[in-house]
Enzyme design. Structure first.
Site, PDB file in Angstrom:
ATOM      1  N   GLU A 175      28.242  40.560  46.824  1.00  0.00           N
ATOM      2  CA  GLU A 175      26.781  40.642  46.756  1.00  0.00           C
ATOM      3  C   GLU A 175      26.201  39.453  46.005  1.00  0.00           C
ATOM      4  OE1 GLU A 175      29.012  42.981  46.137  1.00  0.00           O
ATOM      5  OE2 GLU A 175      28.247  45.007  46.485  1.00  0.00           O
ATOM      6  N   CYS A 180      25.970  43.681  39.956  1.00  0.00           N
ATOM      7  CA  CYS A 180      25.279  43.242  41.178  1.00  0.00           C
ATOM      8  C   CYS A 180      23.926  43.939  41.327  1.00  0.00           C
ATOM      9  CB  CYS A 180      26.143  43.495  42.402  1.00  0.00           C
ATOM     10  SG  CYS A 180      27.558  42.377  42.488  1.00  0.00           S
TER      11      CYS A 180
HETATM   12  N1  THU Z   1      33.675  43.983  44.674  1.00  0.00           N
HETATM   13  C1  THU Z   1      32.677  43.421  45.398  1.00  0.00           C
HETATM   14  O1  THU Z   1      32.766  42.263  45.810  1.00  0.00           O
HETATM   15  N2  THU Z   1      31.567  44.168  45.661  1.00  0.00           N
HETATM   16  C2  THU Z   1      31.444  45.486  45.382  1.00  0.00           C
HETATM   17  O2  THU Z   1      30.443  46.098  45.743  1.00  0.00           O
HETATM   18  C3  THU Z   1      32.505  46.178  44.650  1.00  0.00           C
HETATM   19  C4  THU Z   1      33.591  45.324  44.119  1.00  0.00           C
HETATM   20  C5  THU Z   1      34.907  43.209  44.454  1.00  0.00           C
HETATM   21  C6  THU Z   1      35.163  42.696  43.084  1.00  0.00           C
HETATM   22  C7  THU Z   1      36.668  42.543  43.098  1.00  0.00           C
HETATM   23  O3  THU Z   1      37.008  41.317  43.689  1.00  0.00           O
HETATM   24  C8  THU Z   1      37.143  43.646  44.003  1.00  0.00           C
HETATM   25  O4  THU Z   1      36.010  44.024  44.772  1.00  0.00           O
HETATM   26  C9  THU Z   1      37.703  44.861  43.292  1.00  0.00           C
HETATM   27  O5  THU Z   1      36.833  45.302  42.313  1.00  0.00           O
END
Ligand code: THU
Length: 130
Positions: free
Chosen positions: A54, A88
Site C-alpha cells: 500500500e 498503512c
Molecule cells: N504486507 C503488505 O504489504 N500489506 C498488507 O496489507 C499486510 C502486510 C506485507 C508486509 C510484509 O512484507 C509481509 O506482508 C508480511 O507481513
C-alpha cells in the site's frame, strides 16, 4: 467483478520482494484524476525496514503529483484477505478518509472505507496547520 485495478494489483503482487515472509501483496491505488499507481511489498534483511504494498503504491502516486485518491485494491493470498496494516492506514489517511478499500484474497473479498478502518485518525487537521 471485472476490475482493471484488480488485474493491476495482481500483476504488482507478482513483483513482491518477500524472501523473508513469503507473503506477497500487491496494491493498486486510483487517484481522483483516474491515474492508477501500483505497489508491492518490499522486504529487507533488516526486517523493520519492510515497506508494504500500500505504501509503495502511495509513494509512486505522490511522486507523480497525485494527492487525492478514490480507492485502493489490495491483493494477498490469505483468507480473510489482508487489510492494510496500521502504518498503512495512517499513511493513507494523510490524504483523506473517504478512500474506498477493497481487499481481495483467493476465497473472498472485503470492502471498507478508510475512515471505518481508522476512525478518528490523527491528521493535519488536528495539528491545526491546515
Ligand atoms: N504486507 C503488505 O504489504 N500489506 C498488507 O496489507 C499486510 C502486510 C506485507 C508486509 C510484509 O512484507 C509481509 O506482508 C508480511 O507481513
Amino acid at each position: 467483478m471485472a476490475d482493471p485495478m484488480l488485474d493491476l494489483a495482481r500483476a504488482a503482487q507478482e513483483q513482491a520482494y518477500a524472501p523473508y515472509s513469503r507473503f506477497r501483496v500487491g496494491a493498486a491505488l486510483e487517484a481522483m484524476d483516474g491515474r492508477i499507481f501500483v505497489g508491492c511489498n518490499v522486504e529487507n534483511a533488516s526486517y523493520g525496514l519492510t515497506v508494504c504494498a500500500e505504501r509503495t503504491a502511495l509513494g509512486a502516486a505522490v511522486v507523480a503529483g497525485a494527492r487525492e485518491f478514490r480507492r485502493i485494491v489490495v491483493v494477498s493470498d490469505c483468507d480473510p484477505p489482508a487489510s492494510p496494516c496500521g502504518a498503512c492506514r495512517q499513511a493513507l489517511a494523510e490524504f483523506g478518509g473517504s478512500l474506498q478499500v477493497r481487499a481481495v484474497g483467493p476465497e473472498r473479498e472485503q470492502h471498507w472505507t478508510l475512515e471505518a478502518l481508522l476512525p478518528d485518525a490523527f491528521t493535519a487537521r488536528r495539528l491545526g496547520t491546515s
